[in-house]
Design a protein around this motif. Structure first.
Motif, PDB file in Angstrom:
ATOM      1  N   PRO A  20       0.789  -1.236   0.000  1.00 60.31           N
ATOM      2  CA  PRO A  20       0.000   0.000   0.000  1.00 60.31           C
ATOM      3  C   PRO A  20       0.821   1.286   0.000  1.00 60.31           C
ATOM      4  O   PRO A  20       0.262   2.359   0.262  1.00 60.31           O
ATOM      5  N   ALA A  21       2.113   1.231  -0.232  1.00 60.88           N
ATOM      6  CA  ALA A  21       2.893   2.475  -0.318  1.00 60.88           C
ATOM      7  C   ALA A  21       2.395   3.309  -1.492  1.00 60.88           C
ATOM      8  O   ALA A  21       2.107   2.776  -2.571  1.00 60.88           O
ATOM      9  N   GLY A  22       2.296   4.612  -1.292  1.00 63.72           N
ATOM     10  CA  GLY A  22       1.865   5.499  -2.360  1.00 63.72           C
ATOM     11  C   GLY A  22       3.000   5.803  -3.321  1.00 63.72           C
ATOM     12  O   GLY A  22       4.170   5.480  -3.075  1.00 63.72           O
ATOM     13  N   ALA A  57      14.426  13.174   3.822  1.00 58.38           N
ATOM     14  CA  ALA A  57      13.641  14.050   4.698  1.00 58.38           C
ATOM     15  C   ALA A  57      12.159  13.728   4.594  1.00 58.38           C
ATOM     16  O   ALA A  57      11.438  13.704   5.609  1.00 58.38           O
ATOM     17  N   TYR A  58      11.687  13.474   3.383  1.00 55.83           N
ATOM     18  CA  TYR A  58      10.269  13.132   3.209  1.00 55.83           C
ATOM     19  C   TYR A  58       9.937  11.814   3.911  1.00 55.83           C
ATOM     20  O   TYR A  58       8.892  11.707   4.568  1.00 55.83           O
ATOM     21  N   LEU A  59      10.811  10.825   3.768  1.00 57.70           N
ATOM     22  CA  LEU A  59      10.546   9.536   4.413  1.00 57.70           C
ATOM     23  C   LEU A  59      10.539   9.657   5.934  1.00 57.70           C
ATOM     24  O   LEU A  59       9.717   9.031   6.617  1.00 57.70           O
ATOM     25  N   ALA A  92       4.282   6.004   7.136  1.00 56.51           N
ATOM     26  CA  ALA A  92       5.245   5.248   6.341  1.00 56.51           C
ATOM     27  C   ALA A  92       4.914   3.760   6.398  1.00 56.51           C
ATOM     28  O   ALA A  92       4.524   3.235   7.448  1.00 56.51           O
ATOM     29  N   THR A  93       5.078   3.090   5.282  1.00 56.61           N
ATOM     30  CA  THR A  93       4.779   1.658   5.223  1.00 56.61           C
ATOM     31  C   THR A  93       6.026   0.804   5.341  1.00 56.61           C
ATOM     32  O   THR A  93       5.924  -0.427   5.419  1.00 56.61           O
ATOM     33  N   PHE A  94       7.223   1.409   5.354  1.00 55.02           N
ATOM     34  CA  PHE A  94       8.467   0.650   5.345  1.00 55.02           C
ATOM     35  C   PHE A  94       8.571  -0.283   6.554  1.00 55.02           C
ATOM     36  O   PHE A  94       8.973  -1.445   6.411  1.00 55.02           O
ATOM     37  N   ALA A  95       8.199   0.218   7.721  1.00 54.00           N
ATOM     38  CA  ALA A  95       8.338  -0.585   8.939  1.00 54.00           C
ATOM     39  C   ALA A  95       7.027  -1.196   9.406  1.00 54.00           C
ATOM     40  O   ALA A  95       7.020  -2.028  10.315  1.00 54.00           O
ATOM     41  N   HIS A 103       7.809  -6.418   2.670  1.00 53.57           N
ATOM     42  CA  HIS A 103       7.510  -5.121   2.053  1.00 53.57           C
ATOM     43  C   HIS A 103       8.724  -4.203   2.134  1.00 53.57           C
ATOM     44  O   HIS A 103       9.055  -3.510   1.155  1.00 53.57           O
ATOM     45  N   ALA A 104       9.405  -4.207   3.279  1.00 47.17           N
ATOM     46  CA  ALA A 104      10.591  -3.370   3.427  1.00 47.17           C
ATOM     47  C   ALA A 104      11.681  -3.793   2.432  1.00 47.17           C
ATOM     48  O   ALA A 104      12.356  -2.946   1.833  1.00 47.17           O
TER      49      ALA A 104
END
Length: 382
Positions: free
Chosen positions: A35-37, A195-197, A206-209, A215-216
């Motif tokens: 689901p990351a944009g 900076a955005y992340l 954020a979907t990374f974690a 997903h990461a």
């Protein structure tokens, strides 16, 4: 290319097919990152691309160009412009794929050679051959037909085509190798992207974690997806003729188009088929004209450098013949080849030139779109 063995050319051809094949199949990758944009994916692509390329440069120990580049503010400014333009290109492409516009995105890279030629005329004041004018005219008609088909101008296609053509124009001025250029551009992109992340993470968006290790890992793999095709492209660029790479470049949008229809099941009403048919007609004319002109240029070069039974041409004569061959390809009027001046006895011998004076731009530039005056490399595909 003349001294390249058949084995080397085969390796180059396989690398070219691999590069454009991966660029053509990349629409299969971006949906895996949901689901990351699109903006989050773009930021990760910038961050991880720099990490991957930096590791590659450390391994091969290619850092000499950095110091020289930092002493050239104009080239740094051009690289900043290139970074901004390719950011738009990458972002629009990722959004288009994940929003279900793969076919329209593929159209952007089909019409990119036509846009490149048009920009050459408008910005660089280049002259076109009649067939090239016809191809550009047919391409313009195709855009009008597609505007009717979509109910509006194909903005995604036009944005991708014009942003990548502008990127090529800037890259032509910078004249830096593909991997080095990607490193410089992503270095400029890195801090804003990071900076955005971090800001996204501070908001809990954020979907990374939050979406698991798989997903990461996929988000981190955006650097590999960006860099590996570029490495293959670089290996192909130094081994196969420009005309071959010019033909291979159509593999990427062709694969994307087929994926959009057969895999993503996007709609293709008759008016869109008509628009695409006009684009393909324009590209066919462009390719035919380029191949015909390349053969004519080769004959001109052979005639001016001398055939069997003739004396060996002088360095000046060979350089002039090469310039005229390039003039035939680009449509410019060939210049007369000046006779070589007699060699002076006190001229500087070849072995007195320092062998360690490699310029910053000594890396062979990547090939350009087939059938146009080269504006820049196709080294940063979607």
């Amino acid at each position: 290319m003349a001294g390249t063995s058949k084995g080397e050319q085969r390796i180059g051809l396989l690398n070219g097919i691999a590069a454009y094949g991966m660029w053509g199949l990349v629409p299969l990758f971006w949906p895996l990152l949901k689901p990351a944009g699109a903006v989050e994916i773009l930021a990760h692509r910038m961050v991880w691309s720099l990490a991957f390329v930096a590791v590659a440069l450390v391994v091969v120990r290619r850092w000499a160009w950095v110091g020289e580049l930092l002493r050239q503010p104009r080239r740094l400014g051009l690289i900043a412009v290139a970074a901004a333009v390719i950011t738009v290109n990458w972002g629009v492409y990722i959004w288009a794929v994940n929003a279900g516009h793969v076919v329209e995105a593929s159209l952007g890279y089909f019409i990119n050679p036509l846009v490149t030629i048009a920009m050459g005329v408008l910005i660089l004041k280049e002259r076109l051959r009649p067939v090239q004018w016809a191809a550009v005219g047919i391409g313009f008609a195709a855009v009008l037909v597609l505007a009717v088909g979509y109910g509006q101008p194909p903005w995604i296609s036009l944005t991708l085509a014009f942003s990548f053509a502008t990127y090529g124009l800037v890259k032509k001025k910078v004249n830096l190798g593909g991997v080095e250029s990607l490193a410089a551009e992503t270095a400029i992109q890195f801090l804003p992207a990071l900076a955005y992340l971090l800001w996204l993470g501070s908001r809990g968006d954020a979907t990374f974690a939050s979406e698991g290790a798989g997903h990461a890992a996929l988000l981190a793999a955006t650097g590999i997806v960006t860099a590996i095709p570029l490495v293959c492209f670089g290996a192909a660029a130094i081994r196969v003729p420009l005309s071959t790479l010019g033909l291979l470049q159509y593999l990427a949008p062709a694969f994307q188009f087929l994926l959009g229809i057969l895999y993503f099941h996007e709609a293709m009403p008759p008016e869109r088929w008509a628009g695409f048919a006009l684009v393909w007609l324009a590209l066919t004319l462009l390719t035919w004209d380029a191949l015909r002109t390349a053969r004519r240029a080769a004959r001109t070069l052979r005639a001016e450098t001398g055939g069997p039974g003739t004396t060996m041409p002088t360095a000046t004569g060979t350089a002039g013949a090469a310039r005229n061959a390039d003039s035939v390809i680009s449509g410019r009027k060939p210049r007369a080849v000046e006779p070589a001046a007699p060699e002076r006895l006190d001229s500087t011998p070849l072995d007195s030139v320092p062998m360690n004076s490699t310029p910053l731009d000594s890396t062979p530039p990547a090939p350009e779109p087939l059938g146009s005056e080269p504006l820049g490399p196709s080294a940063a595909k979607p």
